[in-house]
Motif scaffolding. Structure first.
Motif, mmCIF file in Angstrom:
data_model
loop_
_atom_site.group_PDB
_atom_site.id
_atom_site.type_symbol
_atom_site.label_atom_id
_atom_site.label_comp_id
_atom_site.label_asym_id
_atom_site.label_seq_id
_atom_site.Cartn_x
_atom_site.Cartn_y
_atom_site.Cartn_z
ATOM 1 N N CYS A 7 -11.086 -0.597 4.950
ATOM 2 C CA CYS A 7 -9.863 -0.745 5.730
ATOM 3 C C CYS A 7 -9.301 0.641 6.035
ATOM 4 N N LYS A 8 -8.625 0.781 7.188
ATOM 5 C CA LYS A 8 -7.981 2.051 7.520
ATOM 6 C C LYS A 8 -6.688 2.247 6.744
ATOM 7 N N ASP A 9 -6.070 1.160 6.314
ATOM 8 C CA ASP A 9 -4.721 1.226 5.755
ATOM 9 C C ASP A 9 -4.655 0.919 4.268
ATOM 10 N N TYR A 10 -5.745 1.088 3.551
ATOM 11 C CA TYR A 10 -5.698 0.830 2.117
ATOM 12 C C TYR A 10 -4.784 1.825 1.407
ATOM 13 N N VAL A 11 -4.030 1.306 0.446
ATOM 14 C CA VAL A 11 -3.239 2.120 -0.471
ATOM 15 C C VAL A 11 -3.829 1.923 -1.860
ATOM 16 N N LEU A 12 -3.995 2.996 -2.586
ATOM 17 C CA LEU A 12 -4.625 2.941 -3.902
ATOM 18 C C LEU A 12 -3.565 3.022 -4.994
ATOM 19 N N LEU A 13 -3.597 2.058 -5.907
ATOM 20 C CA LEU A 13 -2.781 2.084 -7.107
ATOM 21 C C LEU A 13 -3.699 2.295 -8.297
ATOM 22 N N THR A 45 -10.221 2.816 -19.911
ATOM 23 C CA THR A 45 -10.543 2.064 -18.702
ATOM 24 C C THR A 45 -9.538 2.372 -17.598
ATOM 25 N N ALA A 46 -10.051 2.721 -16.415
ATOM 26 C CA ALA A 46 -9.205 2.970 -15.256
ATOM 27 C C ALA A 46 -9.187 1.721 -14.382
ATOM 28 N N ILE A 47 -8.001 1.266 -14.017
ATOM 29 C CA ILE A 47 -7.844 0.123 -13.119
ATOM 30 C C ILE A 47 -7.443 0.661 -11.756
ATOM 31 N N LEU A 48 -8.250 0.342 -10.746
ATOM 32 C CA LEU A 48 -7.979 0.783 -9.384
ATOM 33 C C LEU A 48 -7.672 -0.435 -8.525
ATOM 34 N N GLY A 49 -6.544 -0.404 -7.867
ATOM 35 C CA GLY A 49 -6.161 -1.512 -7.009
ATOM 36 C C GLY A 49 -5.970 -1.047 -5.576
ATOM 37 N N TYR A 50 -6.697 -1.660 -4.641
ATOM 38 C CA TYR A 50 -6.591 -1.324 -3.229
ATOM 39 C C TYR A 50 -5.898 -2.473 -2.503
ATOM 40 N N PHE A 51 -4.951 -2.156 -1.646
ATOM 41 C CA PHE A 51 -4.356 -3.202 -0.838
ATOM 42 C C PHE A 51 -3.945 -2.642 0.511
ATOM 43 N N ASN A 52 -3.922 -3.524 1.492
ATOM 44 C CA ASN A 52 -3.554 -3.168 2.858
ATOM 45 C C ASN A 52 -2.049 -3.292 2.998
ATOM 46 N N GLU A 53 -1.372 -2.183 3.059
ATOM 47 C CA GLU A 53 0.085 -2.181 3.065
ATOM 48 C C GLU A 53 0.649 -2.754 4.367
ATOM 49 N N THR A 54 -0.168 -2.835 5.414
ATOM 50 C CA THR A 54 0.317 -3.375 6.687
ATOM 51 C C THR A 54 0.117 -4.882 6.786
ATOM 52 N N ALA A 55 -0.573 -5.477 5.818
ATOM 53 C CA ALA A 55 -0.837 -6.914 5.874
ATOM 54 C C ALA A 55 0.450 -7.696 5.618
#
Length: 283
Positions: free
Chosen positions: A233-239, A246-256
């Motif tokens: 996605c072009k608009d992913y934001v990484l948390l 353990t590293a938890i990585l969360g990607y979400f589309n902030e424009t959705a």
């Protein structure tokens, strides 16, 4: 007293029959495998197209031999009600490590592929098969495709060797609902190229990321997984969150429309709690 020898003979014959049956079962040829998957892909989200090769190393760890292998492409189960040329994950060719072009057959609307080897795969032998594939990525209906917000979601796109058990090859269709896959965990290596304006997310560990001439090349390794999944996605934001080692990585589309940072934070909290809770019990 005269019947005793007959009784002894009958018991002996019964024991002999059971022993023979048991020996027959233990001598039955069985197949079991260890697999490693290596995928090299070019993803063009704007054209909704991905071309890739998938090389599968297969070790026959069983006692039997086979000249036929079955593979699942579970993503084809969720392509929606479309024509084959639009939305299908298609196998273009198959060859072995010696360059032999192999015969293959597409079954169950592309969910199952049957491959005939050039020669039998014997116990303790290893073979490498390379599949050339492509996807014309459909609109997202269920599990895989392009969402209305522009996310490219590609779970279950890769070929996976079918399971073999006491009933033979598992060629049963995938259930309509839920994740009813029957398969073994394996190691996956993925190299994928995508326009640099896109951000990738994957369930594997990112090994490297390099950009050149407008294309970013990502390398991932996923060990002991049921599948390797890719999202773009072009608009992913990484948390990011860390729990122990353990590293938890969360990607979400902030424009959705249906995804907010608050909801994603909640998902991250749940994942962190699960790690903390289960680690305290089982470690």
């Amino acid at each position: 007293m005269k019947t005793r020898p007959i009784q002894v003979l009958i018991i002996f014959l019964l024991l002999l029959t059971c022993f023979t049956a048991m020996c027959g079962c233990s001598q039955k040829e069985e197949l079991s495998f260890e697999t490693t998957y290596a995928i090299d892909a070019d993803l063009d989200p704007e054209m909704r197209h991905m071309a890739y090769t998938e090389t599968i190393e297969i070790i026959n760890t069983g006692s039997g031999s086979t000249k036929t292998l079955y593979f699942h492409i579970y993503g084809n189960k969720f392509k929606g009600l479309r024509q084959v040329e639009n939305g299908d994950i298609v196998v273009l060719s198959v060859q072995d490590q010696d360059g032999n072009a192999l015969q293959w057959q597409r079954e169950q609307e592309g969910v199952l592929y049957c491959v005939e080897l050039a020669q039998k795969l014997e116990p303790e032998q290893t073979i490498e098969l390379t599949f050339a594939c492509e996807i014309l990525i459909p609109d997202l209906e269920s599990m895989y495709g392009v969402s209305r917000d522009g996310d490219v979601q590609l779970p279950m796109f890769s070929l996976q060797l079918a399971m073999y058990d006491q009933n033979g090859w598992d060629t049963a269709p995938l259930p309509e609902n839920g994740d009813g896959r029957y398969g073994a965990a394996a190691d996956y290596n993925l190299t994928i190229r995508v326009p640099e304006t896109y951000i990738l997310a994957c369930n594997g560990d990112e090994l490297s990321r390099q950009t050149s001439d407008g294309i970013t090349t990502y390398s991932y390794r996923a060990e002991k997984r049921r599948d390797i999944m890719v999202f773009a996605c072009k608009d992913y934001v990484l948390l990011e969150r860390t729990v122990g080692s353990t590293a938890i990585l969360g990607y979400f589309n902030e424009t959705a429309d249906n995804v907010t940072r608050q909801r994603m934070e909640y998902v991250m909290d749940c994942a962190a709690f699960s790690l903390e809770y289960f680690n305290s019990i089982f470690v």
